[in-house]
Design a protein around this motif. Structure first.
Motif, PDB file in Angstrom:
ATOM      1  N   LEU A 125      38.753  43.586  11.735  1.00  0.00           N
ATOM      2  CA  LEU A 125      37.312  43.391  11.375  1.00  0.00           C
ATOM      3  C   LEU A 125      36.837  41.973  11.163  1.00  0.00           C
ATOM      4  CD1 LEU A 125      35.226  45.447  11.805  1.00  0.00           C
ATOM      5  CD2 LEU A 125      35.512  45.983   9.204  1.00  0.00           C
ATOM      6  N   LYS A 126      37.742  41.121  10.202  1.00  0.00           N
ATOM      7  CA  LYS A 126      37.304  39.973   9.839  1.00  0.00           C
ATOM      8  C   LYS A 126      37.222  39.039  10.917  1.00  0.00           C
ATOM      9  CE  LYS A 126      37.737  37.118   5.668  1.00  0.00           C
ATOM     10  NZ  LYS A 126      38.743  37.174   4.263  1.00  0.00           N
ATOM     11  N   ILE A 127      38.309  39.221  11.853  1.00  0.00           N
ATOM     12  CA  ILE A 127      38.256  38.369  12.826  1.00  0.00           C
ATOM     13  C   ILE A 127      37.325  38.577  13.982  1.00  0.00           C
ATOM     14  CG2 ILE A 127      39.999  37.453  14.792  1.00  0.00           C
ATOM     15  CD1 ILE A 127      42.377  38.467  12.759  1.00  0.00           C
ATOM     16  N   GLU A 128      37.004  39.798  14.209  1.00  0.00           N
ATOM     17  CA  GLU A 128      35.973  40.088  15.175  1.00  0.00           C
ATOM     18  C   GLU A 128      34.717  39.796  14.451  1.00  0.00           C
ATOM     19  OE1 GLU A 128      36.912  41.299  17.816  1.00  0.00           O
ATOM     20  OE2 GLU A 128      38.883  42.053  17.595  1.00  0.00           O
ATOM     21  N   ARG A 129      34.379  39.663  13.249  1.00  0.00           N
ATOM     22  CA  ARG A 129      33.097  39.305  12.666  1.00  0.00           C
ATOM     23  C   ARG A 129      32.994  37.774  13.170  1.00  0.00           C
ATOM     24  NH1 ARG A 129      32.003  38.592   7.949  1.00  0.00           N
ATOM     25  NH2 ARG A 129      34.014  38.862   6.661  1.00  0.00           N
ATOM     26  N   ALA A 130      34.137  37.212  12.627  1.00  0.00           N
ATOM     27  CA  ALA A 130      34.016  35.910  12.847  1.00  0.00           C
ATOM     28  C   ALA A 130      33.617  35.239  14.234  1.00  0.00           C
ATOM     29  CB  ALA A 130      35.515  35.069  12.410  1.00  0.00           C
ATOM     30  N   ILE A 131      34.420  35.908  15.187  1.00  0.00           N
ATOM     31  CA  ILE A 131      34.172  35.772  16.718  1.00  0.00           C
ATOM     32  C   ILE A 131      32.730  35.686  17.037  1.00  0.00           C
ATOM     33  CG2 ILE A 131      34.787  36.290  19.334  1.00  0.00           C
ATOM     34  CD1 ILE A 131      37.531  37.325  18.015  1.00  0.00           C
ATOM     35  N   LYS A 132      32.184  36.882  16.673  1.00  0.00           N
ATOM     36  CA  LYS A 132      30.619  37.130  16.710  1.00  0.00           C
ATOM     37  C   LYS A 132      29.716  36.417  15.764  1.00  0.00           C
ATOM     38  CE  LYS A 132      30.360  40.860  19.890  1.00  0.00           C
ATOM     39  NZ  LYS A 132      29.159  41.193  20.744  1.00  0.00           N
TER      40      LYS A 132
ATOM     41  N   LEU B  35      29.160  37.074  12.631  1.00  0.00           N
ATOM     42  CA  LEU B  35      28.376  38.075  11.885  1.00  0.00           C
ATOM     43  C   LEU B  35      29.043  38.019  10.355  1.00  0.00           C
ATOM     44  CD1 LEU B  35      28.286  41.108  14.058  1.00  0.00           C
ATOM     45  CD2 LEU B  35      26.220  39.818  13.539  1.00  0.00           C
ATOM     46  N   THR B  36      27.993  37.842   9.561  1.00  0.00           N
ATOM     47  CA  THR B  36      28.608  38.277   7.901  1.00  0.00           C
ATOM     48  C   THR B  36      28.714  39.632   7.974  1.00  0.00           C
ATOM     49  OG1 THR B  36      26.268  38.386   7.329  1.00  0.00           O
ATOM     50  CG2 THR B  36      26.821  36.173   7.268  1.00  0.00           C
ATOM     51  N   GLN B  37      29.255  39.896   6.513  1.00  0.00           N
ATOM     52  CA  GLN B  37      29.535  41.378   6.286  1.00  0.00           C
ATOM     53  C   GLN B  37      28.249  42.023   6.182  1.00  0.00           C
ATOM     54  OE1 GLN B  37      31.474  41.216   2.546  1.00  0.00           O
ATOM     55  NE2 GLN B  37      33.724  41.295   3.480  1.00  0.00           N
ATOM     56  N   ASP B  38      27.062  41.321   5.908  1.00  0.00           N
ATOM     57  CA  ASP B  38      25.755  41.904   5.424  1.00  0.00           C
ATOM     58  C   ASP B  38      24.892  42.178   6.740  1.00  0.00           C
ATOM     59  OD1 ASP B  38      24.011  42.706   3.442  1.00  0.00           O
ATOM     60  OD2 ASP B  38      22.559  40.975   4.052  1.00  0.00           O
ATOM     61  N   ASP B  39      25.332  41.245   7.969  1.00  0.00           N
ATOM     62  CA  ASP B  39      24.778  41.575   9.374  1.00  0.00           C
ATOM     63  C   ASP B  39      25.468  42.678   9.681  1.00  0.00           C
ATOM     64  OD1 ASP B  39      23.329  39.339   8.789  1.00  0.00           O
ATOM     65  OD2 ASP B  39      24.823  37.964   9.739  1.00  0.00           O
ATOM     66  N   LEU B  40      26.764  43.052   9.916  1.00  0.00           N
ATOM     67  CA  LEU B  40      27.460  43.987  10.177  1.00  0.00           C
ATOM     68  C   LEU B  40      27.052  45.281   9.657  1.00  0.00           C
ATOM     69  CD1 LEU B  40      29.529  45.176  12.562  1.00  0.00           C
ATOM     70  CD2 LEU B  40      31.257  44.640  10.512  1.00  0.00           C
ATOM     71  N   ALA B  41      26.648  45.258   8.319  1.00  0.00           N
ATOM     72  CA  ALA B  41      26.502  46.465   7.399  1.00  0.00           C
ATOM     73  C   ALA B  41      25.181  46.954   7.980  1.00  0.00           C
ATOM     74  CB  ALA B  41      26.267  46.079   6.133  1.00  0.00           C
ATOM     75  N   LYS B  42      24.162  45.909   8.452  1.00  0.00           N
ATOM     76  CA  LYS B  42      22.778  46.473   8.782  1.00  0.00           C
ATOM     77  C   LYS B  42      22.920  47.002  10.256  1.00  0.00           C
ATOM     78  CE  LYS B  42      20.162  43.499   5.734  1.00  0.00           C
ATOM     79  NZ  LYS B  42      19.870  41.986   5.178  1.00  0.00           N
ATOM     80  N   LEU B  43      23.674  46.262  10.939  1.00  0.00           N
ATOM     81  CA  LEU B  43      23.924  46.836  12.410  1.00  0.00           C
ATOM     82  C   LEU B  43      24.346  48.335  12.540  1.00  0.00           C
ATOM     83  CD1 LEU B  43      25.204  43.514  13.966  1.00  0.00           C
ATOM     84  CD2 LEU B  43      23.133  44.663  14.660  1.00  0.00           C
TER      85      LEU B  43
ATOM     86  N   SER C 240      26.373  50.156   3.646  1.00  0.00           N
ATOM     87  CA  SER C 240      26.239  49.047   2.537  1.00  0.00           C
ATOM     88  C   SER C 240      27.379  47.965   2.935  1.00  0.00           C
ATOM     89  CB  SER C 240      26.379  49.525   1.182  1.00  0.00           C
ATOM     90  OG  SER C 240      27.640  50.027   0.955  1.00  0.00           O
ATOM     91  N   ARG C 241      27.045  46.779   2.458  1.00  0.00           N
ATOM     92  CA  ARG C 241      28.161  45.589   2.525  1.00  0.00           C
ATOM     93  C   ARG C 241      29.298  45.828   1.849  1.00  0.00           C
ATOM     94  NH1 ARG C 241      29.938  41.624  -0.026  1.00  0.00           N
ATOM     95  NH2 ARG C 241      29.082  42.211  -1.974  1.00  0.00           N
ATOM     96  N   GLN C 242      29.349  46.564   0.825  1.00  0.00           N
ATOM     97  CA  GLN C 242      30.638  47.067   0.033  1.00  0.00           C
ATOM     98  C   GLN C 242      31.639  47.960   0.733  1.00  0.00           C
ATOM     99  OE1 GLN C 242      27.626  47.266  -1.809  1.00  0.00           O
ATOM    100  NE2 GLN C 242      28.253  48.121  -3.731  1.00  0.00           N
ATOM    101  N   THR C 243      30.716  48.536   1.944  1.00  0.00           N
ATOM    102  CA  THR C 243      31.737  49.472   2.730  1.00  0.00           C
ATOM    103  C   THR C 243      32.501  48.593   3.851  1.00  0.00           C
ATOM    104  OG1 THR C 243      30.001  51.239   2.593  1.00  0.00           O
ATOM    105  CG2 THR C 243      31.410  51.498   4.506  1.00  0.00           C
ATOM    106  N   ILE C 244      31.634  47.524   4.256  1.00  0.00           N
ATOM    107  CA  ILE C 244      32.411  46.795   4.974  1.00  0.00           C
ATOM    108  C   ILE C 244      33.596  46.015   4.516  1.00  0.00           C
ATOM    109  CG2 ILE C 244      31.985  44.630   6.692  1.00  0.00           C
ATOM    110  CD1 ILE C 244      30.583  47.216   7.660  1.00  0.00           C
TER     111      ILE C 244
END
Lengths: 66, 160
Positions: free
Chosen positions: A5-12, A14-22, A26-30
């Motif tokens: 997940l962390k790598i995929e986020r970095a590629i796109k 996206l911050t944890q918060d961005d992904l959480a909103k998408l 919550s950000r804690q979940t991510i």
């Protein structure tokens, strides 16, 4: 269970918060998923795979202990 | 104060009927879902606790069984607090919530069972598991549940 997940986020870029909103969590979940402390439901895993346009198996992999 | 007791009695039943919807009796794992109160109910619960403590401080000498009424009021507030949504309610917070409920249930049953066993040989009037202590035990169990819930959430927030 391991995940990229962390790598995929970095590629796109996206911050944890961005992904959480998408995906509507919550950000804690991510954060918990990334650190391997929480295994998401199939529904949530599908939502994540949809964001990164990859199959679930490419993002989540079974660990030796699973 | 009998009126107060009756109101609390009705509120408890009202809450249970609200949080356990009809699907709760279908015994279908996909359909069973607790209906939680909106997030702002937490504020009401906190306000209720502060208000109860203030009333207790100001009028405890003139109210009979003031300790009992205070614990009763705090328990009701904690119950509402426990069943109110988080700001960002999702499956993760739901899972922690259920784990914290299990934790407090085990704690409550173990303590009630243990003190209940001791109470068997005690005089009814001086029993360790009297009405007041039972109320305190319920409150402490709910507090344990809240502590477990928020400590877990806090830890998850920290580890980035």
């Amino acid at each position: 269970m391991r995940n990229t997940l962390k790598i995929e986020r970095a590629i796109k870029n996206l911050t944890q918060d961005d992904l959480a909103k998408l995906i509507g969590v919550s950000r804690q979940t991510i954060n918990s998923i990334e650190t391997g402390r929480y295994v998401p439901s199939t529904v949530l895993a599908l939502k994540i795979s949809e964001v990164f346009e990859k199959s679930i198996n490419e993002i989540f992999q079974l660990d030796v202990n699973d | 104060m009998a009126g107060y007791s009756f109101i609390v009695f009705v509120i408890y039943f009202g809450i249970v009927l609200y949080i356990i919807p009809k699907s709760g009796f279908e015994f279908d794992i996909y359909k069973i879902k607790f209906r939680l109160f909106p997030h702002w109910f937490k504020t009401i619960a906190l306000f209720w606790i502060v208000f109860s403590i203030l009333i207790y401080i100001l009028f405890s000498s003139s109210i009979e069984k003031s300790n009992e009424y205070l614990v009763c009021a705090i328990n009701l507030a904690l119950f509402v607090f426990l069943f109110s949504k988080q700001k960002n309610e999702d499956e993760f917070s739901e899972q922690i919530r259920f784990k914290s409920f299990t934790y407090s249930f085990a704690y409550f049953v173990a303590l009630t069972g243990a003190f209940g066993a001791i109470s068997i040989n005690q005089n009814e009037t001086h029993s360790i598991l009297n009405n007041f202590n039972l109320h305190v035990l319920v409150g402490v169990s709910m507090l344990m549940s809240l502590l477990y819930f928020y400590i877990t959430l806090y830890k998850m927030k920290k580890e980035i």
